[in-house]
Design an enzyme around this catalytic site. Structure first.
Site, PDB file in Angstrom:
ATOM      1  N   ASP A 104      18.148  -2.423  43.167  1.00 26.16           N
ATOM      2  CA  ASP A 104      18.167  -1.220  43.916  1.00 26.16           C
ATOM      3  C   ASP A 104      18.315  -1.353  45.445  1.00 26.16           C
ATOM      4  O   ASP A 104      17.667  -2.103  46.033  1.00 26.16           O
ATOM      5  CB  ASP A 104      17.205  -0.081  43.509  1.00 26.16           C
ATOM      6  CG  ASP A 104      17.596   1.280  43.732  1.00 26.16           C
ATOM      7  OD1 ASP A 104      18.751   1.504  44.117  1.00 26.16           O
ATOM      8  OD2 ASP A 104      16.696   2.026  43.988  1.00 26.16           O
ATOM      9  N   HIS A 108      27.496  -3.760  48.328  1.00 23.13           N
ATOM     10  CA  HIS A 108      27.476  -4.441  47.087  1.00 23.13           C
ATOM     11  C   HIS A 108      27.777  -5.731  47.283  1.00 23.13           C
ATOM     12  O   HIS A 108      27.243  -6.788  46.397  1.00 23.13           O
ATOM     13  CB  HIS A 108      28.587  -3.670  46.333  1.00 23.13           C
ATOM     14  CG  HIS A 108      28.035  -2.110  45.867  1.00 23.13           C
ATOM     15  ND1 HIS A 108      26.953  -1.729  45.356  1.00 23.13           N
ATOM     16  CD2 HIS A 108      29.017  -0.987  45.911  1.00 23.13           C
ATOM     17  CE1 HIS A 108      26.788  -0.360  45.373  1.00 23.13           C
ATOM     18  NE2 HIS A 108      28.128   0.025  45.648  1.00 23.13           N
ATOM     19  N   LEU A 156      18.421 -21.371  31.860  1.00 26.65           N
ATOM     20  CA  LEU A 156      18.156 -20.253  32.123  1.00 26.65           C
ATOM     21  C   LEU A 156      19.045 -19.364  31.237  1.00 26.65           C
ATOM     22  O   LEU A 156      20.182 -19.514  31.283  1.00 26.65           O
ATOM     23  CB  LEU A 156      18.353 -19.747  33.598  1.00 26.65           C
ATOM     24  CG  LEU A 156      18.056 -18.378  34.236  1.00 26.65           C
ATOM     25  CD1 LEU A 156      16.651 -17.880  33.693  1.00 26.65           C
ATOM     26  CD2 LEU A 156      18.659 -18.132  35.302  1.00 26.65           C
TER      27      LEU A 156
END
Length: 253
Positions: free
Chosen positions: A25, A42, A136
Site C-alpha cells: 500500500d 505504481h 520460493l
C-alpha cells in the site's frame, strides 16, 4: 550493514516465518507527495516488489504472497486500471525468466478471468514456466478479494453436497480450506501492510486467523531489503499463542 549479513543473523534464530504475506500500500500517496502521476508510484512499486522478492530469497522464506490487485481496484478510474494492467503485463513479460532463473515459482490467485485474454495467457505462461521451481513460492493475488474467495468456496461446497459427493456433517475447517484458491499453501505466519494503514482490506480473511500482523509507516515504493529484515526481526521476537494456553509457541503447535 550488508543485507546478506543481517539475513545470516536472522536465519540463525530458526524462528523465521515460513509464509509472509504483504499488502503493498502507498503507491498513490508516494506519487502525490512527489507531485508525480499515480502511474509513477505504481512503477516504483514494481521495483519494490523485486527488492521484496530478493529479501525473501536471502532469508530462505518459503512462501511469499503479494496483494497486487484487489477486486476493489476495478472501481478505480478506467485510466488507472489501464495503467495498472499495463504495468502488470510489462512486469510479467520482462521478469518471468528472471524469476525462473532465481528458482521462484509464480502462482496466481483471484478472479483472473476479469483480465483481458492476453494477460490471462501471460498468467498461464509464467505459471507453466516456473511450476517446478521450489526456492520460493511467490503467489500474486490479482483481482482478489477475501470475501469473494470464501463465497466461491461455499458455492463449490454446496454443489458437492447437492451432488452427494460430501455429507454436510463432513464439513470441517480443513475441508473448507481445500476449497480455497490455493489449498496447498500454508496459512501466512506473518501479514505486513505498508503505508501506515492498519487493516486487512479483504486480504486472506480465512487464512489470517492466527497470523501475526505488522503495520509499518513506509510507503510501498520505498520498501527495501532493510525494511524486510526489520519486519522479520519484529516477528522473531513475538510469542505466538494461537488462542490456547499461555506460552504455546509455533514450535509447540
Amino acid at each position: 550493514m550488508d543485507p546478506s549479513d543481517e539475513c545470516l543473523k536472522l536465519s540463525s534464530q530458526n524462528t523465521l516465518p515460513r509464509h509472509v504475506a504483504i499488502i503493498m500500500d502507498g503507491n498513490s500517496r508516494w506519487a502525490e507527495a512527489k507531485s508525480l502521476p499515480r502511474v509513477a508510484g505504481h512503477k516504483e512499486g514494481a521495483q519494490a516488489v523485486k527488492r521484496c522478492i530478493q529479501g525473501a530469497i536471502r532469508n530462505d522464506i518459503q512462501w511469499l504472497t503479494l496483494y497486487a490487485f484487489s477486486s476493489e481496484n476495478w472501481r478505480r478510474t478506467p485510466e488507472e486500471v489501464a495503467d495498472l494492467t499495463a504495468l502488470l503485463r510489462f512486469y510479467l513479460k520482462f521478469e518471468a525468466r528472471k524469476l525462473h532463473k532465481e528458482g521462484v515459482r509464480v502462482r496466481i490467485i483471484g478472479d483472473s478471468k476479469r483480465f483481458d485474454p492476453k494477460l490471462q495467457k501471460q498468467f498461464d505462461e509464467i505459471e507453466a514456466l516456473t511450476k517446478n521451481n521450489t526456492r520460493l513460492i511467490l503467489t500474486l493475488a490479482l483481482s482478489y478479494g477475501g470475501r469473494g474467495e470464501i463465497i466461491q468456496a461455499v458455492q463449490r461446497i454446496v454443489q458437492d453436497v447437492q451432488a452427494q459427493q460430501i455429507d454436510p456433517e463432513q464439513i470441517t475447517e480443513d475441508l473448507f480450506s481445500n476449497y480455497l484458491f490455493a489449498p496447498d499453501v500454508p496459512d501466512p505466519d506473518l501479514i505486513v501492510r505498508t503505508s501506515g494503514e492498519s487493516r486487512l482490506s479483504n486480504f486472506l480473511l480465512w487464512q489470517s486467523a492466527y497470523a501475526e500482523l505488522i503495520f509499518v509507516e513506509t510507503l510501498w515504493p520505498d520498501f527495501n531489503e532493510d525494511h524486510f529484515n526489520d519486519i522479520l526481526s519484529v516477528y522473531i521476537r513475538r510469542e505466538r499463542r494461537f488462542g490456547t494456553r499461555p506460552g504455546l509457541k509455533i514450535s509447540d503447535k
